[in-house]
Design a protein around this motif. Sequence first.
Motif, PDB file in Angstrom:
ATOM      1  N   GLU A 126      43.079  46.518  47.690  1.00  0.00           N
ATOM      2  CA  GLU A 126      43.748  46.722  46.396  1.00  0.00           C
ATOM      3  C   GLU A 126      45.083  45.994  46.358  1.00  0.00           C
TER       4      GLU A 126
ATOM      5  N   ARG B 189      44.340  42.339  45.830  1.00  0.00           N
ATOM      6  CA  ARG B 189      43.932  42.046  44.457  1.00  0.00           C
ATOM      7  C   ARG B 189      45.112  42.163  43.508  1.00  0.00           C
ATOM      8  N   SER B 190      45.975  43.169  43.760  1.00  0.00           N
ATOM      9  CA  SER B 190      47.100  43.348  42.838  1.00  0.00           C
ATOM     10  C   SER B 190      48.071  42.171  42.918  1.00  0.00           C
ATOM     11  N   LEU B 191      48.007  41.407  44.009  1.00  0.00           N
ATOM     12  CA  LEU B 191      48.871  40.228  44.132  1.00  0.00           C
ATOM     13  C   LEU B 191      48.233  39.002  43.498  1.00  0.00           C
ATOM     14  N   GLY B 192      47.031  39.170  42.952  1.00  0.00           N
ATOM     15  CA  GLY B 192      46.370  38.055  42.293  1.00  0.00           C
ATOM     16  C   GLY B 192      45.413  37.292  43.177  1.00  0.00           C
ATOM     17  N   MET B 193      45.160  37.806  44.373  1.00  0.00           N
ATOM     18  CA  MET B 193      44.215  37.101  45.249  1.00  0.00           C
ATOM     19  C   MET B 193      42.788  37.323  44.749  1.00  0.00           C
ATOM     20  N   SER B 194      41.960  36.281  44.878  1.00  0.00           N
ATOM     21  CA  SER B 194      40.582  36.354  44.406  1.00  0.00           C
ATOM     22  C   SER B 194      39.750  37.175  45.395  1.00  0.00           C
TER      23      SER B 194
ATOM     24  N   GLN C 289      39.302  35.375  48.740  1.00  0.00           N
ATOM     25  CA  GLN C 289      40.560  35.408  49.499  1.00  0.00           C
ATOM     26  C   GLN C 289      40.813  36.794  50.077  1.00  0.00           C
TER      27      GLN C 289
ATOM     28  N   ASN D  42      47.013  47.283  35.777  1.00  0.00           N
ATOM     29  CA  ASN D  42      46.731  46.164  36.672  1.00  0.00           C
ATOM     30  C   ASN D  42      45.231  45.920  36.827  1.00  0.00           C
TER      31      ASN D  42
ATOM     32  N   LEU E 190      43.096  47.671  38.291  1.00  0.00           N
ATOM     33  CA  LEU E 190      42.435  48.129  39.517  1.00  0.00           C
ATOM     34  C   LEU E 190      41.410  49.193  39.128  1.00  0.00           C
TER      35      LEU E 190
ATOM     36  N   ARG F 139      38.696  34.757  37.900  1.00  0.00           N
ATOM     37  CA  ARG F 139      39.940  34.017  38.080  1.00  0.00           C
ATOM     38  C   ARG F 139      41.017  34.387  37.064  1.00  0.00           C
TER      39      ARG F 139
ATOM     40  N   ALA G  52      42.598  37.564  37.999  1.00  0.00           N
ATOM     41  CA  ALA G  52      43.467  37.384  39.165  1.00  0.00           C
ATOM     42  C   ALA G  52      44.788  36.756  38.742  1.00  0.00           C
ATOM     43  N   ARG G  53      44.724  35.783  37.824  1.00  0.00           N
ATOM     44  CA  ARG G  53      45.945  35.117  37.369  1.00  0.00           C
ATOM     45  C   ARG G  53      46.885  36.102  36.677  1.00  0.00           C
TER      46      ARG G  53
ATOM     47  N   ARG H  73      46.863  39.358  37.031  1.00  0.00           N
ATOM     48  CA  ARG H  73      47.335  40.346  37.995  1.00  0.00           C
ATOM     49  C   ARG H  73      48.533  39.836  38.777  1.00  0.00           C
ATOM     50  N   ALA H  74      48.519  38.528  39.039  1.00  0.00           N
ATOM     51  CA  ALA H  74      49.617  37.947  39.802  1.00  0.00           C
ATOM     52  C   ALA H  74      50.934  38.094  39.046  1.00  0.00           C
TER      53      ALA H  74
ATOM     54  N   VAL I 191      47.766  32.099  46.191  1.00  0.00           N
ATOM     55  CA  VAL I 191      47.554  32.164  44.745  1.00  0.00           C
ATOM     56  C   VAL I 191      48.311  31.049  44.017  1.00  0.00           C
TER      57      VAL I 191
END
Lengths: 214, 247
Positions: free
Chosen positions: A116, A119-124, A127, B53, B55, B75, B78-79, B81-82, B110
Amino acid sequence: MNVLLDNLSLYGQGLLGTVELTVYSSLLALVLGFLMAAFRVAPVGSLRAIGTVWVNVLRNTPLTLLFFAVVLGLPRFGLVLPFTLFAVLALGCYTSAFICEAVRSGINTVPTGQGEAARSLGMSFPQTLGDIVLPQAFRSVIPPIGSTLIALAKNSAIAGAFSVVELLGVYKPLSERGYSIIWTFVWIAVGYLLVTLTISALFHVLEKRYGVAR
Amino acid sequence: MAGDALIELRGVNKHYGALHVLKDIDLTVGRGEVVVVIGPSGSGKSTLCRAINRLETVESGTITLDGRPLPEEGRALARLRAEVGMVFQSFNLFAHKTVLANVMLAPMKVHKAKKDEAARRARELLDRVGLASQADKYPAQLSGGQQQRVAIARALAMDPKAMLFDEPTSALDPEMINEVLEVMRQLARDGMTMVVVTHEMGFARSAAHRVVFMADGCIVEDRTPEDFFTAPRSERAKDFLSKILKH
Ligand SMILES: Nc1ncnc2c1ncn2[C@@H]1O[C@H](COP(=O)(O)OP(=O)(O)OP(=O)(O)O)[C@@H](O)[C@H]1O
Ligand SMILES: [Mg+2]
């Protein structure tokens, strides 16, 4: 008594055959097993379905039946390969189902918060799996993968029934030549021990090296 | 204070089986605004945070970030979320990586940041949370308060537009709570948009622009801290405040 010394090259060929089958099938099983484990935890439903079907079909089919299916079935679709290759396919696919489950249970030992956070950092998803989850799961999957590959080495004997040169098949010409069945099999067993103990030792080293908890 | 909306939830609903955890949630968080979410256990605060987010998925309603709706998966998600940092109650630092590697990883993966650039920035952020000297340690070697500050640095490394905190100090020993809250106060002063689930009333009073009180999956009150703490309107809030302010 001298069954081994008299027939060293026959035993050698058999052992080599078993080693080859084991190594190539292991590689195939590891690649497919990790891939299917990734499928089974993927966010995409269709991938998860493929992984589930793969594991359940292969894990619940007798290996001999799978050999028949590959050796007799694939040529029907115009795929004609050397028997050894068929054997590697059958053994590798069969074993990949067990590797997949070993890897998946290892993945489940990693706290969900790790994934989690990634994922919350934007990793796919790839990854997250490759950089965060699998490295932490690796430690706990080494022993079960070792056991699975030892089972694979022994299962490779079935290939002998499908005209592949391997260790167990050595007994046939030898019993025709009138050697003692007991000693023939004792040396065959020693050959299998060589292979399986090598795998054990290899995984022991891996465990020593990567098994430390942080 | 509230300028344009950065985070916007409209009619958001979420169930866990038969349990209706988020009921028609409407919430707007302006750019630079600090919103504290409080409420009894099980009222849906974590779920709200995690839904922002993505999740957690929601069944209906829309959630937009900076005017863009949250994508389904892949993708694009993910973008987006970053752009929103998240800090968890249990820190969730990557256990197999050093503190420095924890902070560097996402920018490299990322944003494809160069290694030395990511390291430079990571050290800068660790310095900002007072942990420059701990860069080469593993998370398990740090105290809870230090781990949480690393987690904040890790989230900041992605240059997020907003930060979500889900009870960031609940797992900490009392003497470590303040070091984390101080970092958060500093962030608030620097103008970061923040949604903070917390029971730290001192933080809510001093740093929040708004307090959102949740109960049973609904937003019951949404007011300034002064108004909320001195004169709660709902019985639920009065009851809740009397319980937590007692100790
Ligand atoms: N994954 C889940 N599956 C089923 N029910 C869940 C799940 N996660 C949370 N819930 C339930 O949803 C409700 C809201 O949970 P949530 O974690 O959002 O509450 P909370 O306000 O954060 O509570 P707390 O203060 O205890 O953290 C609770 O009743 C909880 O039991
Ligand atoms: Mg919670």
